[in-house]
Write a protein that holds these residues in place. Structure first.
Motif, PDB file in Angstrom:
ATOM      1  N   ALA A   1       0.809  -1.220   0.000  1.00  0.00           N
ATOM      2  CA  ALA A   1       0.000   0.000   0.000  1.00  0.00           C
ATOM      3  C   ALA A   1       0.845   1.273   0.000  1.00  0.00           C
ATOM      4  O   ALA A   1       0.432   2.305  -0.546  1.00  0.00           O
ATOM      5  N   ALA A   2       2.029   1.225   0.600  1.00  0.00           N
ATOM      6  CA  ALA A   2       2.846   2.436   0.752  1.00  0.00           C
ATOM      7  C   ALA A   2       3.601   2.763  -0.528  1.00  0.00           C
ATOM      8  O   ALA A   2       4.171   1.867  -1.161  1.00  0.00           O
ATOM      9  N   PRO A   3       3.658   4.035  -0.940  1.00  0.00           N
ATOM     10  CA  PRO A   3       4.440   4.394  -2.123  1.00  0.00           C
ATOM     11  C   PRO A   3       5.932   4.244  -1.868  1.00  0.00           C
ATOM     12  O   PRO A   3       6.440   4.645  -0.816  1.00  0.00           O
ATOM     13  N   ALA A   4       6.615   3.624  -2.816  1.00  0.00           N
ATOM     14  CA  ALA A   4       8.064   3.476  -2.743  1.00  0.00           C
ATOM     15  C   ALA A   4       8.717   4.462  -3.712  1.00  0.00           C
ATOM     16  O   ALA A   4       8.036   5.219  -4.409  1.00  0.00           O
ATOM     17  N   LEU A   5      10.035   4.450  -3.741  1.00  0.00           N
ATOM     18  CA  LEU A   5      10.808   5.247  -4.696  1.00  0.00           C
ATOM     19  C   LEU A   5      11.607   4.291  -5.569  1.00  0.00           C
ATOM     20  O   LEU A   5      12.081   3.260  -5.102  1.00  0.00           O
ATOM     21  N   GLN A   6      11.772   4.657  -6.827  1.00  0.00           N
ATOM     22  CA  GLN A   6      12.540   3.844  -7.766  1.00  0.00           C
ATOM     23  C   GLN A   6      13.362   4.780  -8.627  1.00  0.00           C
ATOM     24  O   GLN A   6      12.860   5.818  -9.100  1.00  0.00           O
ATOM     25  N   PHE A   7      14.629   4.433  -8.856  1.00  0.00           N
ATOM     26  CA  PHE A   7      15.510   5.304  -9.655  1.00  0.00           C
ATOM     27  C   PHE A   7      15.079   5.301 -11.118  1.00  0.00           C
ATOM     28  O   PHE A   7      14.908   6.341 -11.732  1.00  0.00           O
ATOM     29  N   ASN A   8      14.927   4.122 -11.686  1.00  0.00           N
ATOM     30  CA  ASN A   8      14.440   3.962 -13.065  1.00  0.00           C
ATOM     31  C   ASN A   8      13.934   2.536 -13.227  1.00  0.00           C
ATOM     32  O   ASN A   8      13.855   1.779 -12.257  1.00  0.00           O
ATOM     33  N   ALA A   9      13.589   2.160 -14.456  1.00  0.00           N
ATOM     34  CA  ALA A   9      13.010   0.842 -14.692  1.00  0.00           C
ATOM     35  C   ALA A   9      13.974  -0.288 -14.367  1.00  0.00           C
ATOM     36  O   ALA A   9      13.549  -1.427 -14.134  1.00  0.00           O
ATOM     37  N   LYS A  10      15.281  -0.005 -14.366  1.00  0.00           N
ATOM     38  CA  LYS A  10      16.275  -1.031 -14.077  1.00  0.00           C
ATOM     39  C   LYS A  10      16.493  -1.247 -12.578  1.00  0.00           C
ATOM     40  O   LYS A  10      17.097  -2.233 -12.168  1.00  0.00           O
ATOM     41  N   ASP A  11      16.036  -0.320 -11.763  1.00  0.00           N
ATOM     42  CA  ASP A  11      16.294  -0.342 -10.325  1.00  0.00           C
ATOM     43  C   ASP A  11      15.427  -1.410  -9.655  1.00  0.00           C
ATOM     44  O   ASP A  11      14.199  -1.322  -9.674  1.00  0.00           O
ATOM     45  N   ARG A  12      16.080  -2.385  -9.049  1.00  0.00           N
ATOM     46  CA  ARG A  12      15.375  -3.470  -8.373  1.00  0.00           C
ATOM     47  C   ARG A  12      15.698  -3.545  -6.879  1.00  0.00           C
ATOM     48  O   ARG A  12      15.307  -4.498  -6.198  1.00  0.00           O
ATOM     49  N   LEU A  13      16.408  -2.559  -6.345  1.00  0.00           N
ATOM     50  CA  LEU A  13      16.812  -2.627  -4.942  1.00  0.00           C
ATOM     51  C   LEU A  13      15.616  -2.650  -3.995  1.00  0.00           C
ATOM     52  O   LEU A  13      15.568  -3.442  -3.046  1.00  0.00           O
ATOM     53  N   GLN A  14      14.639  -1.777  -4.247  1.00  0.00           N
ATOM     54  CA  GLN A  14      13.473  -1.728  -3.364  1.00  0.00           C
ATOM     55  C   GLN A  14      12.698  -3.036  -3.414  1.00  0.00           C
ATOM     56  O   GLN A  14      12.227  -3.537  -2.385  1.00  0.00           O
ATOM     57  N   ASP A  15      12.570  -3.613  -4.624  1.00  0.00           N
ATOM     58  CA  ASP A  15      11.871  -4.893  -4.759  1.00  0.00           C
ATOM     59  C   ASP A  15      12.598  -5.995  -3.995  1.00  0.00           C
ATOM     60  O   ASP A  15      11.963  -6.836  -3.333  1.00  0.00           O
TER      61      ASP A  15
ATOM     62  N   PRO B   1       7.703 -12.404  -3.408  1.00  0.00           N
ATOM     63  CA  PRO B   1       7.855 -11.318  -4.394  1.00  0.00           C
ATOM     64  C   PRO B   1       6.795 -10.250  -4.177  1.00  0.00           C
ATOM     65  O   PRO B   1       5.644 -10.549  -3.844  1.00  0.00           O
ATOM     66  N   MET B   2       7.224  -8.992  -4.341  1.00  0.00           N
ATOM     67  CA  MET B   2       6.324  -7.868  -4.110  1.00  0.00           C
ATOM     68  C   MET B   2       6.184  -7.024  -5.364  1.00  0.00           C
ATOM     69  O   MET B   2       7.151  -6.806  -6.089  1.00  0.00           O
ATOM     70  N   GLY B   3       4.972  -6.547  -5.601  1.00  0.00           N
ATOM     71  CA  GLY B   3       4.753  -5.565  -6.665  1.00  0.00           C
ATOM     72  C   GLY B   3       4.542  -4.205  -6.038  1.00  0.00           C
ATOM     73  O   GLY B   3       3.470  -3.922  -5.479  1.00  0.00           O
ATOM     74  N   LEU B   4       5.575  -3.366  -6.080  1.00  0.00           N
ATOM     75  CA  LEU B   4       5.530  -2.084  -5.386  1.00  0.00           C
ATOM     76  C   LEU B   4       4.965  -0.981  -6.280  1.00  0.00           C
ATOM     77  O   LEU B   4       5.165  -0.973  -7.492  1.00  0.00           O
ATOM     78  N   ARG B   5       4.285  -0.040  -5.656  1.00  0.00           N
ATOM     79  CA  ARG B   5       3.883   1.196  -6.332  1.00  0.00           C
ATOM     80  C   ARG B   5       4.979   2.222  -6.044  1.00  0.00           C
ATOM     81  O   ARG B   5       5.315   2.449  -4.888  1.00  0.00           O
ATOM     82  N   ALA B   6       5.545   2.808  -7.084  1.00  0.00           N
ATOM     83  CA  ALA B   6       6.727   3.642  -6.860  1.00  0.00           C
ATOM     84  C   ALA B   6       6.724   4.906  -7.702  1.00  0.00           C
ATOM     85  O   ALA B   6       6.251   4.919  -8.838  1.00  0.00           O
ATOM     86  N   HIS B   7       7.260   5.980  -7.091  1.00  0.00           N
ATOM     87  CA  HIS B   7       7.640   7.169  -7.841  1.00  0.00           C
ATOM     88  C   HIS B   7       8.979   6.873  -8.516  1.00  0.00           C
ATOM     89  O   HIS B   7       9.849   6.251  -7.906  1.00  0.00           O
ATOM     90  N   ARG B   8       9.185   7.322  -9.747  1.00  0.00           N
ATOM     91  CA  ARG B   8      10.487   7.183 -10.395  1.00  0.00           C
ATOM     92  C   ARG B   8      11.213   8.529 -10.328  1.00  0.00           C
ATOM     93  O   ARG B   8      10.733   9.528 -10.857  1.00  0.00           O
ATOM     94  N   ILE B   9      12.367   8.501  -9.687  1.00  0.00           N
ATOM     95  CA  ILE B   9      13.163   9.723  -9.509  1.00  0.00           C
ATOM     96  C   ILE B   9      14.599   9.386  -9.888  1.00  0.00           C
ATOM     97  O   ILE B   9      15.336   8.774  -9.106  1.00  0.00           O
ATOM     98  N   GLY B  10      15.007   9.767 -11.089  1.00  0.00           N
ATOM     99  CA  GLY B  10      16.317   9.398 -11.618  1.00  0.00           C
ATOM    100  C   GLY B  10      17.439  10.305 -11.163  1.00  0.00           C
ATOM    101  O   GLY B  10      18.209  10.805 -11.975  1.00  0.00           O
ATOM    102  N   SER B  11      17.545  10.531  -9.868  1.00  0.00           N
ATOM    103  CA  SER B  11      18.596  11.373  -9.300  1.00  0.00           C
ATOM    104  C   SER B  11      18.922  10.866  -7.908  1.00  0.00           C
ATOM    105  O   SER B  11      18.015  10.695  -7.078  1.00  0.00           O
ATOM    106  N   THR B  12      20.196  10.632  -7.640  1.00  0.00           N
ATOM    107  CA  THR B  12      20.595  10.167  -6.312  1.00  0.00           C
ATOM    108  C   THR B  12      20.233  11.192  -5.244  1.00  0.00           C
ATOM    109  O   THR B  12      19.665  10.851  -4.195  1.00  0.00           O
ATOM    110  N   GLU B  13      20.560  12.454  -5.495  1.00  0.00           N
ATOM    111  CA  GLU B  13      20.248  13.504  -4.529  1.00  0.00           C
ATOM    112  C   GLU B  13      18.734  13.693  -4.412  1.00  0.00           C
ATOM    113  O   GLU B  13      18.203  13.926  -3.323  1.00  0.00           O
TER     114      GLU B  13
END
Length: 284
Positions: free
Chosen positions: A179-193, A203-215
Motif C-alpha cells: 500500500a505504501a508508495p516506494a521510490l525507484q531510480f528507473n526501470a532497471k532499479d530493483r533494490l526496493q523490490d 515477491p512484491m509488486g511495489l507502487r513507486a515514484h520514479r526519480i532518476g537522481s541520487t540527490e
C-alpha cells in the motif's frame, strides 16, 4: 588503414551533436565534415550517423568511435598530446554521487565521457565495446577485461518519521509495503523490490515514484514522498538527526567491481589506482 581525419570528424559530430558544431570545433567547413563522414560511410558500407537533433551514432559508428578513442589513449603512452583523449566509462549514479568524482579528479591528461547506468547493467556496455571500463556489480571478468574488486556500497531502507507514522504505524509487512508508495531510480532499479521481498518473504509488486537522481532520491525521502534505499554514506547524518528513520534491520550491500579492457591496462593504470584508493575510503 583508417582515415583518422574522417574518424575524428565522425567522433566530433557525435560529441557535439551536429555537423555545424563539429565544423566549428574542427575549424573546417561543414561541407568538409559531411564529406569526411560520407566517405567513411561509403568505405564501411554502413550508415554511421543518425542525422537527427542531436546526431547519434549507429552501432557501427559507435564501434569506430570507440576504436578512435582507444588509439588516442594508447598513443598517450608514446607521447603527450595537445588534445587530451576521451575516456568513456560507465558509472552508476550512486557511486558518482558518493565516491567516484574524487578519483576522476586525480587523473590528468584525459577528458571523461561518463555513461550513467545501473551497476547491474553497466557490464553490457563493456561487452559491446561502448566503454573502456565500467563500475559494475558483475564480478566477471568479462572476456578481454581485467576485474578489480572495489568493495561494497551499503544501502539502508529509509523514510521520514511522518511517512512511517502514516504508512507503517504498526509494522512493515507485505500488506503495508503493497500500500505504501516506494521510490525507484528507473526501470532497471530493483533494490526496493529485493528489500521488500526479503521483508515480506515473497515477491512484491511495489507502487513507486520514479526519480532518476541520487540527490533527488534522498530529498524525496526527506519530504515523505515515499520510502527507498539510499547509500548509507548519504543518509547517515539524516538518520542521526532523526530527519529519516531506518526501516527494518536489513541493509543491502552491493558489491562493486572495476572492469576495464585488458588491452588498455597501461593507459588506464592511473584511473584504476585512483578508483581503488577512493573506494577504500567509502566502501565496505
Amino acid at each position: 588503414m583508417f582515415d583518422y581525419a574522417a574518424l575524428d570528424a565522425l567522433a566530433t559530430v557525435i560529441e557535439t551533436g551536429s555537423f555545424e558544431a563539429a565544423s566549428a570545433r574542427l575549424g573546417v567547413s561543414q561541407s568538409a565534415v559531411s564529406q569526411r563522414v560520407r566517405q567513411l560511410e561509403e568505405r564501411m558500407g554502413a550508415v554511421l550517423v543518425i542525422r537527427a537533433a542531436p546526431c547519434r551514432a549507429t552501432e557501427d559508428g559507435a564501434r569506430l568511435i570507440a576504436h578512435l578513442r582507444e588509439v588516442a589513449l594508447l598513443e598517450t603512452e608514446l607521447a603527450p598530446s595537445e588534445t587530451p583523449p576521451v575516456l568513456r566509462i560507465a558509472v552508476n549514479a550512486d557511486s558518482l554521487a558518493t565516491w567516484v568524482l574524487p578519483a576522476l579528479a586525480e587523473v590528468e591528461g584525459v577528458r571523461f565521457d561518463l555513461v550513467i547506468d545501473d551497476q547491474d547493467h553497466s557490464a553490457g556496455l563493456l561487452r559491446r565495446g561502448e566503454v573502456a571500463g565500467a563500475i559494475t556489480a558483475d564480478e566477471g571478468p568479462i572476456a578481454g577485461c581485467d576485474s578489480v574488486s572495489l568493495g561494497r556500497l551499503r544501502y539502508i531502507a529509509t523514510a521520514s518519521p511522518d511517512f512511517v507514522a502514516r504508512h507503517f504505524p504498526d509494522r512493515i509487512d507485505r500488506h503495508s509495503l503493497r500500500a505504501a508508495p516506494a521510490l525507484q531510480f528507473n526501470a532497471k532499479d530493483r533494490l526496493q523490490d529485493r528489500w521488500a521481498s526479503m521483508i515480506a518473504g515473497m515477491p512484491m509488486g511495489l507502487r513507486a515514484h520514479r526519480i532518476g537522481s541520487t540527490e533527488g532520491f534522498v530529498e524525496a525521502c526527506l519530504r515523505g514522498m515515499g520510502w527507498g534505499l539510499n547509500p548509507e554514506v548519504l543518509v547517515r547524518a539524516h538518520l542521526e538527526s532523526g530527519a529519516l528513520e531506518r526501516l527494518g534491520p536489513a541493509p543491502i550491500d552491493v558489491p562493486l567491481y572495476w572492469q576495464s579492457a585488458s588491452r588498455l591496462k597501461a593507459p588506464l593504470a592511473p584511473l584504476t589506482k585512483a578508483l581503488r584508493q577512493a573506494a577504500k575510503a567509502v566502501l565496505l
